[in-house]
Write a protein that holds these residues in place. Sequence first.
Motif, PDB file in Angstrom:
ATOM      1  N   UNK A 198      55.597  47.978  16.604  1.00  0.00           N
ATOM      2  CA  UNK A 198      55.145  46.836  17.882  1.00  0.00           C
ATOM      3  C   UNK A 198      56.309  46.477  18.770  1.00  0.00           C
ATOM      4  N   UNK A 199      56.407  46.657  19.945  1.00  0.00           N
ATOM      5  CA  UNK A 199      57.489  46.357  20.794  1.00  0.00           C
ATOM      6  C   UNK A 199      57.879  44.649  20.285  1.00  0.00           C
ATOM      7  N   UNK A 200      56.826  44.221  20.203  1.00  0.00           N
ATOM      8  CA  UNK A 200      56.957  42.689  20.002  1.00  0.00           C
ATOM      9  C   UNK A 200      58.079  42.494  18.832  1.00  0.00           C
ATOM     10  N   UNK A 201      58.020  43.180  18.030  1.00  0.00           N
ATOM     11  CA  UNK A 201      58.832  43.046  16.660  1.00  0.00           C
ATOM     12  C   UNK A 201      60.626  43.206  17.027  1.00  0.00           C
ATOM     13  N   UNK A 202      60.746  43.605  18.317  1.00  0.00           N
ATOM     14  CA  UNK A 202      62.068  43.668  18.608  1.00  0.00           C
ATOM     15  C   UNK A 202      62.730  42.391  19.339  1.00  0.00           C
ATOM     16  N   UNK A 203      64.030  42.050  18.887  1.00  0.00           N
ATOM     17  CA  UNK A 203      64.620  40.935  19.778  1.00  0.00           C
ATOM     18  C   UNK A 203      66.177  41.420  19.824  1.00  0.00           C
ATOM     19  N   UNK A 204      66.576  40.595  21.082  1.00  0.00           N
ATOM     20  CA  UNK A 204      67.767  41.101  21.521  1.00  0.00           C
ATOM     21  C   UNK A 204      68.704  39.361  21.102  1.00  0.00           C
ATOM     22  N   UNK A 205      69.582  39.501  20.666  1.00  0.00           N
ATOM     23  CA  UNK A 205      70.099  38.174  20.096  1.00  0.00           C
ATOM     24  C   UNK A 205      70.580  37.232  21.383  1.00  0.00           C
ATOM     25  N   UNK A 206      69.777  36.313  21.610  1.00  0.00           N
ATOM     26  CA  UNK A 206      70.301  35.121  22.578  1.00  0.00           C
ATOM     27  C   UNK A 206      70.719  33.888  22.170  1.00  0.00           C
ATOM     28  N   UNK A 207      70.538  33.630  20.779  1.00  0.00           N
ATOM     29  CA  UNK A 207      70.472  32.511  20.044  1.00  0.00           C
ATOM     30  C   UNK A 207      72.044  31.996  20.124  1.00  0.00           C
ATOM     31  N   UNK A 218      89.544  38.194  19.595  1.00  0.00           N
ATOM     32  CA  UNK A 218      88.664  38.705  19.348  1.00  0.00           C
ATOM     33  C   UNK A 218      87.241  38.123  19.482  1.00  0.00           C
ATOM     34  N   UNK A 219      86.120  38.633  19.534  1.00  0.00           N
ATOM     35  CA  UNK A 219      84.966  38.006  19.976  1.00  0.00           C
ATOM     36  C   UNK A 219      84.276  37.221  18.746  1.00  0.00           C
ATOM     37  N   UNK A 220      83.636  36.326  19.203  1.00  0.00           N
ATOM     38  CA  UNK A 220      82.904  35.405  18.367  1.00  0.00           C
ATOM     39  C   UNK A 220      82.144  36.106  17.052  1.00  0.00           C
ATOM     40  N   UNK A 221      82.609  35.659  15.923  1.00  0.00           N
ATOM     41  CA  UNK A 221      81.852  36.412  14.744  1.00  0.00           C
ATOM     42  C   UNK A 221      81.333  35.339  13.761  1.00  0.00           C
ATOM     43  N   UNK A 222      81.924  34.400  13.549  1.00  0.00           N
ATOM     44  CA  UNK A 222      81.273  33.367  12.634  1.00  0.00           C
ATOM     45  C   UNK A 222      80.085  32.592  13.364  1.00  0.00           C
ATOM     46  N   UNK A 223      80.459  32.347  14.554  1.00  0.00           N
ATOM     47  CA  UNK A 223      79.009  31.583  15.282  1.00  0.00           C
ATOM     48  C   UNK A 223      78.071  32.687  15.649  1.00  0.00           C
ATOM     49  N   UNK A 224      78.407  33.917  15.782  1.00  0.00           N
ATOM     50  CA  UNK A 224      77.352  34.632  16.023  1.00  0.00           C
ATOM     51  C   UNK A 224      76.521  34.934  14.816  1.00  0.00           C
ATOM     52  N   UNK A 225      77.432  35.036  13.534  1.00  0.00           N
ATOM     53  CA  UNK A 225      76.691  35.170  12.299  1.00  0.00           C
ATOM     54  C   UNK A 225      75.738  33.964  12.151  1.00  0.00           C
ATOM     55  N   UNK A 226      75.907  32.789  12.426  1.00  0.00           N
ATOM     56  CA  UNK A 226      75.231  31.593  12.360  1.00  0.00           C
ATOM     57  C   UNK A 226      73.907  31.776  12.973  1.00  0.00           C
ATOM     58  N   UNK A 227      74.143  32.263  14.370  1.00  0.00           N
ATOM     59  CA  UNK A 227      73.067  32.193  15.253  1.00  0.00           C
ATOM     60  C   UNK A 227      72.136  33.274  15.075  1.00  0.00           C
ATOM     61  N   UNK A 228      72.649  34.361  14.036  1.00  0.00           N
ATOM     62  CA  UNK A 228      71.603  35.362  13.730  1.00  0.00           C
ATOM     63  C   UNK A 228      70.669  34.801  12.721  1.00  0.00           C
ATOM     64  N   UNK A 229      71.339  33.932  11.629  1.00  0.00           N
ATOM     65  CA  UNK A 229      70.617  33.248  10.693  1.00  0.00           C
ATOM     66  C   UNK A 229      69.604  32.069  11.514  1.00  0.00           C
ATOM     67  N   UNK A 230      70.055  31.767  12.428  1.00  0.00           N
ATOM     68  CA  UNK A 230      69.180  30.749  13.088  1.00  0.00           C
ATOM     69  C   UNK A 230      67.935  31.507  13.637  1.00  0.00           C
ATOM     70  N   UNK A 231      68.348  32.719  14.357  1.00  0.00           N
ATOM     71  CA  UNK A 231      67.267  33.578  14.941  1.00  0.00           C
ATOM     72  C   UNK A 231      66.130  33.876  14.047  1.00  0.00           C
ATOM     73  N   UNK A 232      66.752  34.502  12.756  1.00  0.00           N
ATOM     74  CA  UNK A 232      65.816  34.880  11.728  1.00  0.00           C
ATOM     75  C   UNK A 232      64.961  33.557  11.012  1.00  0.00           C
ATOM     76  N   UNK A 233      65.789  32.477  11.002  1.00  0.00           N
ATOM     77  CA  UNK A 233      64.835  31.308  10.501  1.00  0.00           C
ATOM     78  C   UNK A 233      63.900  30.734  11.321  1.00  0.00           C
TER      79      UNK A 233
END
Length: 451
Positions: free
Chosen positions: A251-260, A339-354
């Motif tokens: 389902x297309x609904x299952x896809x997310x692009x990270x903007x968290x 370099x680009x944000x890595x730690x805060x991006x990882x945290x935001x992926x955790x937030x997005x999944x949660x």
Amino acid sequence: MEISSARAPAGSRLLATPLGAHAACRRSGQLLRPRRHTVRCSVDATRQAQGIPSAVAAEAEAAEARKRAFGVFCTTYDLKADEKTKSWKKMVNIAVSGAAGMISNHLLFQIAAGEVFGLDQPIALRLLGSERSFQALEGVAMELEDSLYPLLREVSIGIDPYEVFEDADWALLIGAKPRGPGMERAALLDINGQIFAEQGKALNAVASKNVKVIVVGNPCNTKYGYFLVYQVCPASACSALICIKNAPNIPAKNFHALTRLDENRAKCQLALKAGVFYDRVSNMTIWGNHSTTQVPDFLNAKIDGRPVKEVIKDTKWLEEEFTLTVQKRGGVLIEKWGRSSAASTAVSIVDAMKSLVTPTPEGDWFSSGVYTTGNPYGIAEDIVFSMPCRSKGDGDYELATDVEIDDFLWERIKKTEAELLAEKKCVAHLTGDGIAFCDLVNEDTMLPGEM
Ligand SMILES: NC(=O)C1=CN([C@@H]2O[C@H](COP(=O)(O)OP(=O)(O)OC[C@H]3O[C@@H](n4cnc5c(N)ncnc54)[C@H](OP(=O)(O)O)[C@@H]3O)[C@@H](O)[C@H]2O)C=CC1
Ligand SMILES: O=C([O-])CC(=O)C(=O)O
């Protein structure tokens, strides 16, 4: 441990005390030249080393699940036999691409620690790398081994998405090739676009039919891009659209692009201005693209439950400084860090999944780049666009309808929508929409990392 391109024979099984099996895996010493570079235990060698008869078909299922395990994770265990694990849920399989990259280096350890799914959820990590990153990937797997996470029951590594994504319940698509010296951005877009198309096809073929996919990688990596102001680069919403179009059975609904990450950055700026801690800020929407046209929505956001405009009366600041700061935060960070944000991006992926596996607090919402078809706001259909979402905690979401859109907000939304429609044309050859035609407006299409 053996590196082999062959699948473990059906019905094969590892039966061992943890260290015994591990040693047996390593003792096998048969380092076959990998066709697909999947590291796994040598089931036969283990069995021989321990004198286990081949007729252990009863445990075939468990062996099948473990056939690609790395190092210590190839040991057999019985979750139910262990008192502590009796109340644990069924294993969740999480596939991660770009697993040797900076973001993953933070993210994997947070997931393994139980920060997304809680302390009763055993986890299998399936890590996707490439020929280039394979050694680094082994290093990542070794660090995961050494961390002794109780919930982390399986780790496997490979370079073939058709193997790594098998039965994935979650796919976190982080990997994207950085641009090398002298490389044209259009060429890189094509290379990375092809990767997202291939990964979409692989998910379609082998992942769980209800797999949830979070796309993080920008199809045109900007790690070196911020030097090149005049060039343009579609962002992760575009990668997500490519995946959707190549995975028609999911389902297309299952896809997310990270903007968290953008949402978190916006909350932080509002908190700073209002002089409150950031947990007081709610209903923060990022509309549109993960690019400098993104729209951090201060009209609907709240501080302590009150509209932001009642708390921060400086409209000029909200419209100009706040908006620009959020849009360009990634670039400022690159200037500081190199370099680009890595730690805060990882945290935001955790937030997005949660946000997808826990119910959204009453009245609040979260931002995610999702497929627009059927959206209630009048945004163009058939693109991936960040919008306000709510979840019951079942992995699914609904779009929030209790939002206000005034002329200022609508004008900004149309601008980021126009950009996404233009990006869609650039990748038409990868989405089944015909011949690609790229006429992006430079100024409007830079990623947050591009200044
Ligand atoms: N949506 C968002 O909010 C954000 C998105 N991003 C994007 O996320 C993506 C990944 O970022 P990040 O993790 O920082 O990128 P990295 O440059 O650290 O990793 C990118 C890729 O480089 C390869 N690689 C990384 N490290 C090594 C190594 N030591 N040896 C060999 N190969 C290696 C891997 O590719 P492979 O395994 O395929 O060879 C990896 O996927 C980028 O596209 C970035 O633009 C970044 C920040 C925010
Ligand atoms: O461009 C990048 O790689 C960084 C990025 O997306 C961000 O920080 O938001």
